[in-house]
Write a protein that holds these residues in place. Structure first.
Motif, PDB file in Angstrom:
ATOM      1  N   ASN A 170      -5.020  -2.545   6.177  1.00  0.00           N
ATOM      2  CA  ASN A 170      -3.535  -2.129   6.530  1.00  0.00           C
ATOM      3  C   ASN A 170      -3.689  -1.038   7.508  1.00  0.00           C
TER       4      ASN A 170
ATOM      5  N   SER B  18      -7.170   1.474   1.760  1.00  0.00           N
ATOM      6  CA  SER B  18      -6.605   0.246   2.251  1.00  0.00           C
ATOM      7  C   SER B  18      -7.520  -0.346   3.208  1.00  0.00           C
TER       8      SER B  18
ATOM      9  N   ALA C  36       0.900  -1.264   0.127  1.00  0.00           N
ATOM     10  CA  ALA C  36       0.033  -0.216   0.036  1.00  0.00           C
ATOM     11  C   ALA C  36       0.859   1.560  -0.031  1.00  0.00           C
TER      12      ALA C  36
END
Length: 405
Positions: free
Chosen positions: A138, A135, A119
């Motif tokens: 994440n 994301s 990411a």
């Protein structure tokens, strides 16, 4: 040249010009900016073969459910959502090319469903392409921070929040000497750089810091050294999967009475629990984002159970965050306008406030602004839970929970 031949040539030229104009006007539906018909394409970077494959699969379950229910309810502005997927194998060096492929294939937004390291690598790409990347699971703080964060967003509480919560928990239970075991992935290297200094700043001494390759089959030497350091608790910071199970199986043999705390991943990977030896997860504390007191989590769990049947093993934070990602993007597209450009979707996302989450404690919400690209509204997206003797997630940890404002 005869008049007949000249007329035939003019006819050919005219036909060719008409065809050229037609091709230019129609294009492929992506470059022309005409999104008045057809599906709204969501691109997803996933990991089906690397170190975060288990995480990615859980999030994909929630993402797929959300797309199905939105489409069955009429889509977004009457248009269906279409998910296109590309695998990066959790290899950050591959991810920029994967994102460009999704953009070239017509994606209006990108869901990042691979590693945190991946990411972070796409931030300059989505900045250049002017397309939102969200994301789903994440937790690397850098994803949503400058530089190149104009189009990069995360849902979950970042690693700094988790560090703050665990530091307070360690103080509450009297942990002063902490041992750490981790894997050698780029994602964990980055997360540990944000996490461990928070522990040390709170007064904790890290008496051992061991690492193992992701393909390890024996971690007894690392855990023997940890046992010799006599820590108050063992902190497991890893991508989860088979390696973390190996950590716990081994720790349960070498230091069975040692309190153990895990970052998050193992509690969100139901397929790995059966790999644990009997009692290996006993009393293991982990940073979850699912709480029994959140009615939205209960409702989502019922939906997934109805869809998956016997394959349903329980609601995970990753599934809930994947599900919410799609609904947030739906709302962002509606706010920006269904004919909006990919760049304009960012403005729609930055208008979302107090979105009721399917994870976290009861009443937990998410919001975005032009200066807040982390969705979580406070620490109540983090729920500390314990595993049972049967290696299954149990109740919320009674010793400590973050305060909800």
């Amino acid at each position: 040249m005869s008049r007949t031949h000249a007329a035939r040539c003019l006819s050919i030229v005219a036909t060719s010009l008409t065809l050229a104009v037609s091709i230019t006007a129609c294009g492929d539906g992506k470059d022309s900016g005409d999104s008045s018909s057809g599906d709204i394409v969501i691109g997803m970077v996933e990991d089906t073969s690397g170190g975060t494959a288990a995480t990615s699969a859980e999030a994909s379950t929630g993402i797929s459910l959300a797309i199905d229910e939105i489409n069955k309810a009429g889509g977004v502005g009457g248009r269906s959502l279409k998910l296109i997927r590309q695998n990066d194998g959790s290899q950050p060096s591959q991810t920029p090319a994967v994102v460009r492929k999704l953009v070239n294939d017509g994606a209006r937004v990108i869901i990042m469903n691979s590693s945190s390291a991946s990411a972070q690598q796409v931030k300059p790409v989505v900045e250049q392409e002017k397309i939102v990347a969200v994301s789903a699971t994440n937790i690397a703080t850098a994803i949503a921070e400058p530089p190149n964060n104009t189009f990069s967003f995360i849902l979950a509480n970042p690693i700094t929040d988790i560090g703050t919560v665990y530091a307070a928990a360690f103080e509450k239970i009297g942990v002063k000497r902490l041992a750490v075991i981790t894997d050698d992935s780029p994602t964990m290297a980055g997360l540990n750089k944000g996490l461990l200094p928070i522990f040390e700043k709170s007064g904790i001494t890290i008496v051992a810091n061991e690492k193992a390759p992701l393909n390890s089959t024996d971690v007894a030497p690392q855990l023997s050294r940890i046992a010799a350091a006599k820590p108050d608790a063992l902190f497991v910071s890893s991508l989860g999967g088979q390696l973390e199970v190996l950590f716990h199986n081994t720790a349960n043999q070498i230091m069975p009475d040692q309190p153990r705390i895990s970052l998050a991943s193992i509690g969100n990977q139901p397929d790995t629990w059966k790999l644990a030896k009997p009692g290996a997860f006993r009393q293991l504390v982990y940073a979850s984002a699912i709480s029994a007191d959140n009615t939205r989590s209960i409702e989502l769990g019922d939906k997934l159970k109805a869809k998956l049947g016997d394959k349903y093993l329980g609601l995970t934070a990753f599934a809930a965050q994947g599900y919410d990602t799609v609904h947030l993007l739906k709302q962002a597209i509606e706010k920006a306008g269904v004919d909006s450009s990919p760049a304009q979707v960012r403005g729609g996302l930055e208008q979302i406030s107090a979105f009721p989450a399917s994870w976290g404690r009861q009443g937990f919400t998410m919001s975005f602004t032009s200066t807040k690209h982390v969705g979580s509204d406070g620490l109540c997206g983090i729920v500390l839970r314990r595993f049972t003797e049967q290696n299954q997630p149990g109740d919320n940890w009674a010793d400590y929970q973050p305060q909800c404002s």
